[in-house]
Enzyme design. Structure first.
Site, PDB file in Angstrom:
ATOM      1  N   LYS A  53     -23.214  39.663  18.732  1.00 46.85           N
ATOM      2  CA  LYS A  53     -22.278  40.408  19.569  1.00 46.85           C
ATOM      3  C   LYS A  53     -20.853  40.051  19.186  1.00 46.85           C
ATOM      4  O   LYS A  53     -20.552  38.888  18.937  1.00 46.85           O
ATOM      5  CB  LYS A  53     -22.506  40.060  21.043  1.00 46.85           C
ATOM      6  CG  LYS A  53     -21.493  40.644  21.989  1.00 46.85           C
ATOM      7  CD  LYS A  53     -20.731  39.667  22.880  1.00 46.85           C
ATOM      8  CE  LYS A  53     -20.306  38.357  22.334  1.00 46.85           C
ATOM      9  NZ  LYS A  53     -19.232  37.662  23.059  1.00 46.85           N
TER      10      LYS A  53
ATOM     11  N   ASP B 262     -23.304  38.241  29.248  1.00 47.85           N
ATOM     12  CA  ASP B 262     -23.435  39.084  28.050  1.00 47.85           C
ATOM     13  C   ASP B 262     -24.841  39.649  27.873  1.00 47.85           C
ATOM     14  O   ASP B 262     -25.042  40.529  27.021  1.00 47.85           O
ATOM     15  CB  ASP B 262     -23.082  38.286  26.780  1.00 47.85           C
ATOM     16  CG  ASP B 262     -21.593  38.035  26.637  1.00 47.85           C
ATOM     17  OD1 ASP B 262     -20.802  38.688  27.353  1.00 47.85           O
ATOM     18  OD2 ASP B 262     -21.216  37.188  25.803  1.00 47.85           O
TER      19      ASP B 262
END
Length: 270
Positions: A10, A130
């Site tokens: 990410k 996240d």
């Protein structure tokens, strides 16, 4: 049957911190994107859950059985048990959502095998801010603590990207704590490319104060002529985006020669 997934790295193309909340968390606006490489996981049905880790950064996981992969398994119905293997290729505490990406990969494997239960988004959010974004691992906008997601079509899909980490672990908590509390304004609107170019990472300055080598990484990346270089998340990994694969490979080669001690990964945005 064996299932396998990549835990896609990410990156935060932009990360605007708006305020500290009374519960200690921060209100933020972020543009999540994902690289087409990362950790690798496989799972096979077993009589009980187990987790085996290997790979360059496996030794950095303090407690494999208390880590986020094991917690993701506990949170989801997946039969009697799974024997999971994790190849830890992403550095730990690096701003790449490595643990969250691993948990996201577990969610996708469970989805393939059994489907995801109702309310899986809340289960993902409990594991980490996240994780909900990492389950789908597609470009999206995150608000609140990063768990409220809105889809956005990306005009950066396929963009060559270079990730560089100086092999310095930077825990998220101290970086957020060091943020100066100034609201520098909302994340811009428009295309993904426009938001990335006009946006910023409000954690860059506090992270550099804690880990000064981040500034060297950014300077080295900017010297390779990307159209954007920025720190991801709370650091210490930085990324650079290029118009062509030739530029990417030239930059990766240049940095590998100049700073062979730094970790790097190349790929494309998903």
């Amino acid at each position: 049957m064996t299932f396998s997934e990549t835990a896609y790295a990410k990156i935060n193309l932009a990360l605007h911190v708006r305020r500290r909340r009374e519960d200690g968390y921060h209100e933020l606006e972020t543009l999540f994107a994902f690289v087409d490489d990362g950790d690798r996981l496989s799972a096979a049905p077993a009589s009980t859950d187990s987790l085996a880790t290997h790979g360059e950064f496996a030794g950095k996981i303090d407690d494999p059985f208390g880590n986020i992969v094991a917690k993701a398994l506990l949170a989801l119905p997946h039969g009697k048990g799974w024997a999971v293997e994790l190849e830890k290729r992403l550095p730990v505490a690096a701003g790449l959502g490595g643990g969250s990406a691993d948990a996201g990969a577990v969610f996708r494997m469970v989805e393939s095998a059994h489907g995801l239960p109702d309310g899986w988004q809340a289960k993902a959010a409990k594991l980490g801010a996240d994780v909900p974004a990492c389950v789908r691992s597609t470009t999206c906008i995150g608000t609140g603590t990063g768990t409220d997601l809105a889809a956005i079509e990306s005009d950066l899909t396929g963009t060559p990207v270079l990730l560089v980490n100086p092999r310095a672990a930077v825990p998220t908590g101290p970086v957020f704590k060091a943020w100066d509390g100034l609201d520098r304004g909302p994340m811009p609107t428009g295309s993904v490319r426009a938001i990335a170019l006009e946006g910023r990472n409000d954690l860059e300055a506090p992270a550099i104060a804690i880990c000064p080598v981040i500034a060297q990484v950014l300077a080295a990346l900017r010297a390779t002529d990307p159209f954007l270089a920025r720190m991801s998340g709370s650091g210490a990994t930085c990324f650079a985006l290029y118009e062509t694969e030739a530029q990417l490979h030239a930059a990766a080669e240049k940095l590998a020669k100049a700073r062979p001690e730094w970790w790097q990964m190349t790929g494309k945005l998903r």
